[in-house]
Design an enzyme around this catalytic site. Structure first.
Site, PDB file in Angstrom:
ATOM      1  N   LYS A   1      29.402  42.473  43.915  1.00 21.65           N
ATOM      2  CA  LYS A   1      29.863  43.588  43.289  1.00 21.65           C
ATOM      3  C   LYS A   1      29.083  44.293  42.455  1.00 21.65           C
ATOM      4  O   LYS A   1      28.816  45.447  42.514  1.00 21.65           O
ATOM      5  CB  LYS A   1      31.186  43.093  42.368  1.00 21.65           C
ATOM      6  CG  LYS A   1      32.437  42.698  43.042  1.00 21.65           C
ATOM      7  CD  LYS A   1      33.013  43.693  44.150  1.00 21.65           C
ATOM      8  CE  LYS A   1      33.742  44.906  43.596  1.00 21.65           C
ATOM      9  NZ  LYS A   1      34.339  45.670  44.516  1.00 21.65           N
TER      10      LYS A   1
ATOM     11  N   THR B   1      34.633  45.521  38.975  1.00 17.92           N
ATOM     12  CA  THR B   1      35.237  44.341  38.262  1.00 17.92           C
ATOM     13  C   THR B   1      34.582  44.350  37.029  1.00 17.92           C
ATOM     14  O   THR B   1      33.170  44.534  36.747  1.00 17.92           O
ATOM     15  CB  THR B   1      35.148  43.096  38.973  1.00 17.92           C
ATOM     16  OG1 THR B   1      35.327  42.076  38.276  1.00 17.92           O
ATOM     17  CG2 THR B   1      33.652  42.813  39.401  1.00 17.92           C
ATOM     18  N   ASP B   2      35.160  43.707  35.884  1.00 15.55           N
ATOM     19  CA  ASP B   2      34.283  43.553  34.670  1.00 15.55           C
ATOM     20  C   ASP B   2      33.464  42.215  34.595  1.00 15.55           C
ATOM     21  O   ASP B   2      32.729  41.834  34.041  1.00 15.55           O
ATOM     22  CB  ASP B   2      35.250  43.269  33.357  1.00 15.55           C
ATOM     23  CG  ASP B   2      36.236  42.245  33.766  1.00 15.55           C
ATOM     24  OD1 ASP B   2      36.242  41.345  34.536  1.00 15.55           O
ATOM     25  OD2 ASP B   2      37.073  41.818  32.855  1.00 15.55           O
ATOM     26  N   GLU B   3      33.660  41.469  36.051  1.00 11.36           N
ATOM     27  CA  GLU B   3      32.778  40.313  36.010  1.00 11.36           C
ATOM     28  C   GLU B   3      31.223  40.607  36.013  1.00 11.36           C
ATOM     29  O   GLU B   3      30.417  39.666  36.047  1.00 11.36           O
ATOM     30  CB  GLU B   3      33.114  39.261  37.266  1.00 11.36           C
ATOM     31  CG  GLU B   3      34.547  38.975  37.272  1.00 11.36           C
ATOM     32  CD  GLU B   3      35.017  37.652  38.067  1.00 11.36           C
ATOM     33  OE1 GLU B   3      34.188  37.111  38.459  1.00 11.36           O
ATOM     34  OE2 GLU B   3      36.332  37.407  38.044  1.00 11.36           O
TER      35      GLU B   3
ATOM     36  N   TYR C   1      30.343  36.089  44.001  1.00 13.07           N
ATOM     37  CA  TYR C   1      31.349  37.311  43.994  1.00 13.07           C
ATOM     38  C   TYR C   1      30.977  38.559  43.093  1.00 13.07           C
ATOM     39  O   TYR C   1      30.533  39.555  43.417  1.00 13.07           O
ATOM     40  CB  TYR C   1      32.782  36.930  43.557  1.00 13.07           C
ATOM     41  CG  TYR C   1      33.670  37.940  43.284  1.00 13.07           C
ATOM     42  CD1 TYR C   1      34.017  39.040  44.151  1.00 13.07           C
ATOM     43  CD2 TYR C   1      34.107  38.168  41.790  1.00 13.07           C
ATOM     44  CE1 TYR C   1      34.695  40.086  43.447  1.00 13.07           C
ATOM     45  CE2 TYR C   1      34.728  39.247  41.597  1.00 13.07           C
ATOM     46  CZ  TYR C   1      35.099  40.169  42.355  1.00 13.07           C
ATOM     47  OH  TYR C   1      35.892  41.215  41.919  1.00 13.07           O
TER      48      TYR C   1
ATOM     49  N   GLU D   1      35.924  41.462  49.064  1.00  9.69           N
ATOM     50  CA  GLU D   1      36.291  40.158  49.413  1.00  9.69           C
ATOM     51  C   GLU D   1      36.195  39.912  47.760  1.00  9.69           C
ATOM     52  O   GLU D   1      35.129  40.324  46.864  1.00  9.69           O
ATOM     53  CB  GLU D   1      35.163  39.211  49.764  1.00  9.69           C
ATOM     54  CG  GLU D   1      34.957  39.300  51.269  1.00  9.69           C
ATOM     55  CD  GLU D   1      36.246  38.538  52.046  1.00  9.69           C
ATOM     56  OE1 GLU D   1      36.861  37.665  51.251  1.00  9.69           O
ATOM     57  OE2 GLU D   1      36.386  38.844  53.168  1.00  9.69           O
TER      58      GLU D   1
HETATM   59  C1  DAU Z   1      42.788  29.936  40.772  1.00  8.41           C
HETATM   60  C2  DAU Z   1      42.668  29.122  39.498  1.00  8.41           C
HETATM   61  C3  DAU Z   1      42.009  29.632  38.470  1.00  8.41           C
HETATM   62  N1  DAU Z   1      41.808  29.190  37.467  1.00  8.41           N
HETATM   63  C4  DAU Z   1      41.202  29.794  36.230  1.00  8.41           C
HETATM   64  C5  DAU Z   1      39.749  30.370  36.411  1.00  8.41           C
HETATM   65  C6  DAU Z   1      39.661  31.577  35.637  1.00  8.41           C
HETATM   66  O1  DAU Z   1      39.256  31.334  34.380  1.00  8.41           O
HETATM   67  C7  DAU Z   1      41.261  31.944  35.655  1.00  8.41           C
HETATM   68  C8  DAU Z   1      41.570  33.138  36.671  1.00  8.41           C
HETATM   69  O2  DAU Z   1      41.305  32.917  37.984  1.00  8.41           O
HETATM   70  P1  DAU Z   1      41.428  33.710  38.902  1.00  8.41           P
HETATM   71  O3  DAU Z   1      42.730  33.892  39.291  1.00  8.41           O
HETATM   72  O4  DAU Z   1      40.555  33.326  40.393  1.00  8.41           O
HETATM   73  O5  DAU Z   1      40.632  35.116  38.634  1.00  8.41           O
HETATM   74  P2  DAU Z   1      39.162  35.341  38.079  1.00  8.41           P
HETATM   75  O6  DAU Z   1      38.178  34.336  38.634  1.00  8.41           O
HETATM   76  O7  DAU Z   1      39.226  35.630  36.788  1.00  8.41           O
HETATM   77  O8  DAU Z   1      38.842  36.708  38.786  1.00  8.41           O
HETATM   78  C9  DAU Z   1      39.738  37.827  39.044  1.00  8.41           C
HETATM   79  O9  DAU Z   1      39.638  38.830  38.172  1.00  8.41           O
HETATM   80  C10 DAU Z   1      38.351  39.743  38.373  1.00  8.41           C
HETATM   81  C11 DAU Z   1      38.399  40.548  36.900  1.00  8.41           C
HETATM   82  O10 DAU Z   1      38.086  39.970  36.081  1.00  8.41           O
HETATM   83  C12 DAU Z   1      38.420  40.354  39.661  1.00  8.41           C
HETATM   84  O11 DAU Z   1      37.040  41.096  39.861  1.00  8.41           O
HETATM   85  C13 DAU Z   1      38.490  39.071  40.707  1.00  8.41           C
HETATM   86  O12 DAU Z   1      38.764  39.622  41.997  1.00  8.41           O
HETATM   87  C14 DAU Z   1      39.729  38.101  40.404  1.00  8.41           C
HETATM   88  O13 DAU Z   1      39.811  37.120  41.491  1.00  8.41           O
HETATM   89  O14 DAU Z   1      42.095  31.006  35.709  1.00  8.41           O
HETATM   90  C15 DAU Z   1      42.337  27.794  37.229  1.00  8.41           C
HETATM   91  O15 DAU Z   1      42.122  27.236  36.099  1.00  8.41           O
HETATM   92  N2  DAU Z   1      43.036  27.240  38.039  1.00  8.41           N
HETATM   93  C16 DAU Z   1      43.052  27.802  39.579  1.00  8.41           C
HETATM   94  O16 DAU Z   1      43.676  27.135  40.425  1.00  8.41           O
END
Ligand code: DAU
Length: 352
Positions: free
Chosen positions: A162, A132-134, A158, A86
């Site tokens: 991990k 992941t780097d998280e 999450y 997930e």
């Molecule tokens: C979906 C969404 C995200 N965001 C922001 C939150 C984050 O700072 C950035 C990227 O969000 P996300 O695309 O959800 O990715 P993030 O939380 O960084 O995590 C991703 O990158 C990780 C690696 O760093 C992976 O381990 C995760 O599985 C993957 O989901 O954009 C928004 O501002 N608006 C949004 O609707």
């Protein structure tokens, strides 16, 4: 050399790129793709490889110990690339149990099944855990980077799940001598990513002129890597990495969310023939993600120095390719954004 490689989560975003690379590049390997086909698993991601003679799909759950034992025995698995997980932070905030079940118990179940099947004969066997780097937590805006020595400090359910799975993999190595390697990668982008993640979500919303929900002030920073570069790194490390080691994988490509969003807007508008900046009006600042990590940035020098891998694609080129792909594959997007997705979207973003 003939090998039987189990790729878990192969119908997901990153998994499908790894399956495609391995099936094409290693005709002597038998590639077994194990996937539970949850909301994010999609066999349409693999249409171009599904009839290849060295490819087999198995629907199954990594938490099912008996099924995993049978799978290892039936295909005499000698290598595992474990991507099933997930992966969406926002979902983990709403439903942490599912993340503990799949990411922690699922990984442990697979480790046990592999250990039992390999039974101490580690030579020629490998368990490659994709993480992941998280797990490293968050960085300030000071230019520092996560290295393989950075202390784990996960903040979201999450990343906690991990981190726990990474610890189990290392515990198996340290306790049993189990042949494992762990990789921690930054944010991936490219074709076939589920549109809950920033880049495909925003491309799709711009196309349909829907609001673009920017969390907080859009100032968080992520490091972005083209998914095929990640798949190549996995290939390199799976074959040549050292047991018991960790390798960070990143793009040396940091972007503030709001700057990245403006690049996406410009690219989509241009490719759709809209006036420059027409979709800027869709930017909508919404309530921040709880516990939102400020900045991720990863140091992948170890991987470059030891194994020679580095990203091949410039970000501008990668984004252009990615936007073009989503615009050209609207049917793929329409299929996965009907039904359950619409409910999730409404719940997630209405009144946020
Ligand atoms: C979906 C969404 C995200 N965001 C922001 C939150 C984050 O700072 C950035 C990227 O969000 P996300 O695309 O959800 O990715 P993030 O939380 O960084 O995590 C991703 O990158 C990780 C690696 O760093 C992976 O381990 C995760 O599985 C993957 O989901 O954009 C928004 O501002 N608006 C949004 O609707």
């Amino acid at each position: 050399m003939k090998r039987n490689i189990l790729i878990t989560g192969g119908a997901g975003f990153i998994g499908s790129h790894v399956v495609r690379l391995f099936v094409g590049k290693y005709p002597d390997y038998r590639i077994i793709n194990l996937d539970r086909l949850t909301y994010a698993g999609n066999l349409a991601n693999l249409r171009d490889v599904e009839n290849r003679p060295n490819y087999t799909f198995v629907k199954g759950d990594i938490c099912d110990y008996d099924a995993m034992r049978s799978l290892f025995a039936e295909y005499d698995i000698d290598g595992v690339i474990h991507l099933a997980a997930e992966s969406h932070v926002d979902r983990s905030i709403r439903d942490p149990f599912t993340f503990a079940r799949t990411n922690v118990m699922g990984t442990l179940t697979l480790l046990q099944a592999a250990r039992e099947h390999w039974n101490g004969a580690w030579e020629g066997r490998r368990f490659h855990h994709i993480s992941t780097d998280e797990v490293y937590g968050a960085l300030p805006f000071d230019g520092t980077l996560f290295t393989e020595q950075t202390r784990y400090d996960p903040h979201s359910p999450y990343s906690a799940s991990k981190a726990s799975s990474d610890h189990f993999v290392r515990a198996f190595h340290d306790t049993y001598g189990f042949p494992a390697v762990v990789t921690n990668c930054s944010n991936n982008y490219g074709p076939y990513q589920f549109p809950e993640k920033l880049i495909p979500l925003f491309i799709n919303n711009i196309r349909h002129e829907k609001p673009l929900p920017v969390y907080g002030r859009g100032e968080n920073v992520r490091d972005w890597l083209y998914v095929e570069d990640h798949a190549r790194a996995i290939d390199t490390i799976f074959h040549r990495g050292r047991d018991g080691e960790t390798y960070n994988i990143g793009g040396f490509n940091e972007w503030r969310n709001i700057d990245l969003i403006r690049v996406i807007i410009r690219t989509v508008d241009r490719l759709l023939g809209r006036p420059e900046g027409a979709s800027e009006k869709l930017i909508t600042y919404v309530t921040d993600r709880a516990g939102h990590d400020l900045r991720y940035a990863i140091d992948s020098r170890k991987l470059k120095e030891e194994l020679g891998w580095e990203p091949s694609l410039q970000f501008e080129e990668g984004i252009e390719k990615t936007v073009r792909w989503y615009l050209a594959n609207q049917e793929w997007m329409d299929d996965i954004t009907s039904g359950e997705y619409e409910r999730y979207y409404q719940e997630m973003y209405t009144g946020r």
